[in-house]
Write an enzyme that holds these catalytic residues in place. Structure first.
Site, PDB file in Angstrom:
ATOM      1  N   ASP A  14       0.812  -1.223   0.000  1.00 22.13           N
ATOM      2  CA  ASP A  14       0.000   0.000   0.000  1.00 22.13           C
ATOM      3  C   ASP A  14       0.843   1.269   0.000  1.00 22.13           C
ATOM      4  OD1 ASP A  14      -2.276  -1.538  -0.017  1.00 22.13           O
ATOM      5  OD2 ASP A  14      -2.533  -1.521   2.150  1.00 22.13           O
ATOM      6  N   ARG A  95       3.212   5.608  17.387  1.00 28.39           N
ATOM      7  CA  ARG A  95       2.836   6.693  16.462  1.00 28.39           C
ATOM      8  C   ARG A  95       3.548   8.014  16.757  1.00 28.39           C
ATOM      9  NH1 ARG A  95       2.206   2.446  13.950  1.00 28.39           N
ATOM     10  NH2 ARG A  95       0.104   1.639  13.585  1.00 28.39           N
ATOM     11  N   ASP A 124      -5.448   5.357  14.209  1.00 24.08           N
ATOM     12  CA  ASP A 124      -4.127   5.856  13.850  1.00 24.08           C
ATOM     13  C   ASP A 124      -4.165   7.154  13.051  1.00 24.08           C
ATOM     14  OD1 ASP A 124      -2.591   4.038  15.201  1.00 24.08           O
ATOM     15  OD2 ASP A 124      -2.491   2.623  13.547  1.00 24.08           O
ATOM     16  N   SER A 175      -4.711  -7.729   9.366  1.00 20.39           N
ATOM     17  CA  SER A 175      -3.996  -6.456   9.400  1.00 20.39           C
ATOM     18  C   SER A 175      -3.112  -6.489  10.638  1.00 20.39           C
ATOM     19  CB  SER A 175      -4.988  -5.291   9.481  1.00 20.39           C
ATOM     20  OG  SER A 175      -4.304  -4.079   9.695  1.00 20.39           O
TER      21      SER A 175
END
Length: 402
Positions: A14, A95, A124, A175
């Site tokens: 991706d 993050r 996220d 995922s």
């Protein structure tokens, strides 16, 4: 000079497709940013070269493993950060460190926009964008999957049409997001919350039902941070890695929860965090020995609020920084050794010792030599229960007068 966009780059399909997709959709040059937070897999150099081969004009790579362990995982350990009493903030912690490097790359290469690969229904996107606008208020944010209609089937078609150096056929049914603090797995058949996880879900942990012989470990802490394991000095990263290996071999740290996402939906998540959960069990018990009662009670409230802020993407917020100061103060005496027995999915504390302990054997013992003056207990109980006693007397008096 063309506009430049910094892209958070993982090396997968991706984000590899996103390089060309963003360039075609916006006319901007794309700088790929890859940050190693202990997720394993390919080397940073391999990922860097793939980014360039997929059309990035620059590729910024950062080995942030030590930084992540010391500056993000250790504060979570001190806070005993478990969202919904279960989830040790695996993705939420990584993050902000990624955001920090995205903004640094934007400054270095003169970019005006930062891009990430998140969808519109996850946590996220909030963590990335709130972090970016806090550290770089002048920077814009875009998300190709959310904003530029980059679906998976379009990504595969684009990669094949452009002959990009990335596998397009293999699709993991899950995922997955991983780092040294743990591993998060979702989607696929796990979305039916009646389905139990199958063995292929797990990677960091072995089956607890088939665990090897019990493993006894002694973890030494200094002011809330693990500094030695079985007497051998360790850095925060080394402590996490060793406990990942040893606790993981015992099947410790498997978590299966339906979680309240920030965006308002419930999501079924599987986590495995053997090192994090074992270290947290040891840390909590050392706090039981060294932190004063009222301070410890209030710290639970602070720790929960700290955890919610981090989960919600508020790592850089003023309130989070204020709570950091309180939590840090509580760790002043959290030093000593914790002995744990790890076996069959459980980490059980079996011993504690600390030079800053509040445990007084002479006060606690029931044997001869007891220094606790039991004659004081009678008056204490009378005064402690006085308020309830007076209120109860009133209630009975008024009830009788009806």
């Amino acid at each position: 000079m063309s506009e430049r966009i910094v892209l958070a780059y993982s090396g997968g399909l991706d984000t590899s497709v996103a390089i060309g997709w963003i360039a075609e959709a916006t006319g901007a040059e794309v700088i790929a940013v890859a940050v190693d937070v202990g997720q394993g897999g390919e080397s940073l150099e391999t990922i860097r070269q793939r980014a360039l081969d997929c059309g990035a004009v620059e590729a910024y790579v950062a080995d942030a493993r030590e930084e992540f362990a010391a500056e993000y995982c250790m504060p979570a350990l001190k806070a005993n950060g478990l969202y919904m009493d279960s989830y040790p903030l695996v993705s939420a912690l990584s993050r902000p460190v990624i955001v920090k490097h995205l903004v640094a790359a934007a400054r270095q290469f003169g970019a005006t926009t930062v891009s990430h690969g998140c969808t519109g229904k996850g946590n996220d996107q909030v963590r990335f964008e709130v972090g970016i606008q806090t550290l770089g208020p002048d920077l814009k944010c875009i998300a190709p999957v959310r904003d530029l209609a980059l679906t998976r089937d379009k990504a595969i078609s684009f990669a094949e049409a452009k002959n990009l150096p990335i596998a397009t056929t293999k699709k993991n049914p899950f995922s997955i997001d991983a780092n040294v603090w743990g591993r998060a797995v979702e989607t696929g058949f796990l979305e039916d919350i009646w389905n139990g996880p199958t063995p292929d879900v797990y990677e960091y942990t072995s089956d607890p039902a088939a665990a090897p012989a019990a493993d006894e470990v002694v973890i030494t802490f200094k002011e809330g941070i693990p500094v030695a394991i079985d007497g051998k000095p360790v850095t925060p990263l080394q402590a996490i890695e060793e406990m990942n290996r040893r606790a993981g071999a015992q099947g410790i740290g498997r978590i299966d929860i339906v979680e309240d996402r920030l965006v308002g939906i419930k999501s079924r998540e599987i986590y495995e965090a053997p090192g994090a959960m074992a270290l947290m069990a040891a840390h909590r018990e050392l706090e039981n020995v060294t932190v004063e009662r009222e301070q410890a009670r209030f710290k639970k409230t602070v720790g929960q609020r700290w955890t919610e802020l981090v989960y919600d993407g508020q790592w850089f917020s003023p309130l989070k920084q204020s709570l950091d100061a309180f939590i840090e103060d509580t760790q002043k005496y959290v030093s000593g050794d914790i002995r744990m027995n790890m076996h069959g999915g459980r980490a059980v504390v079996t011993g504690r010792r600390s030079d800053s302990s509040l445990y007084d054997f002479n006060l606690a013992t029931y044997d001869t030599g007891d220094s606790f003056d039991q004659s004081m207990a009678r008056g204490f109980i009378e005064l402690f229960g006085m308020s309830s006693k007076v209120a109860s007397g009133r209630d009975q008096r008024l009830a009788e007068g009806k």
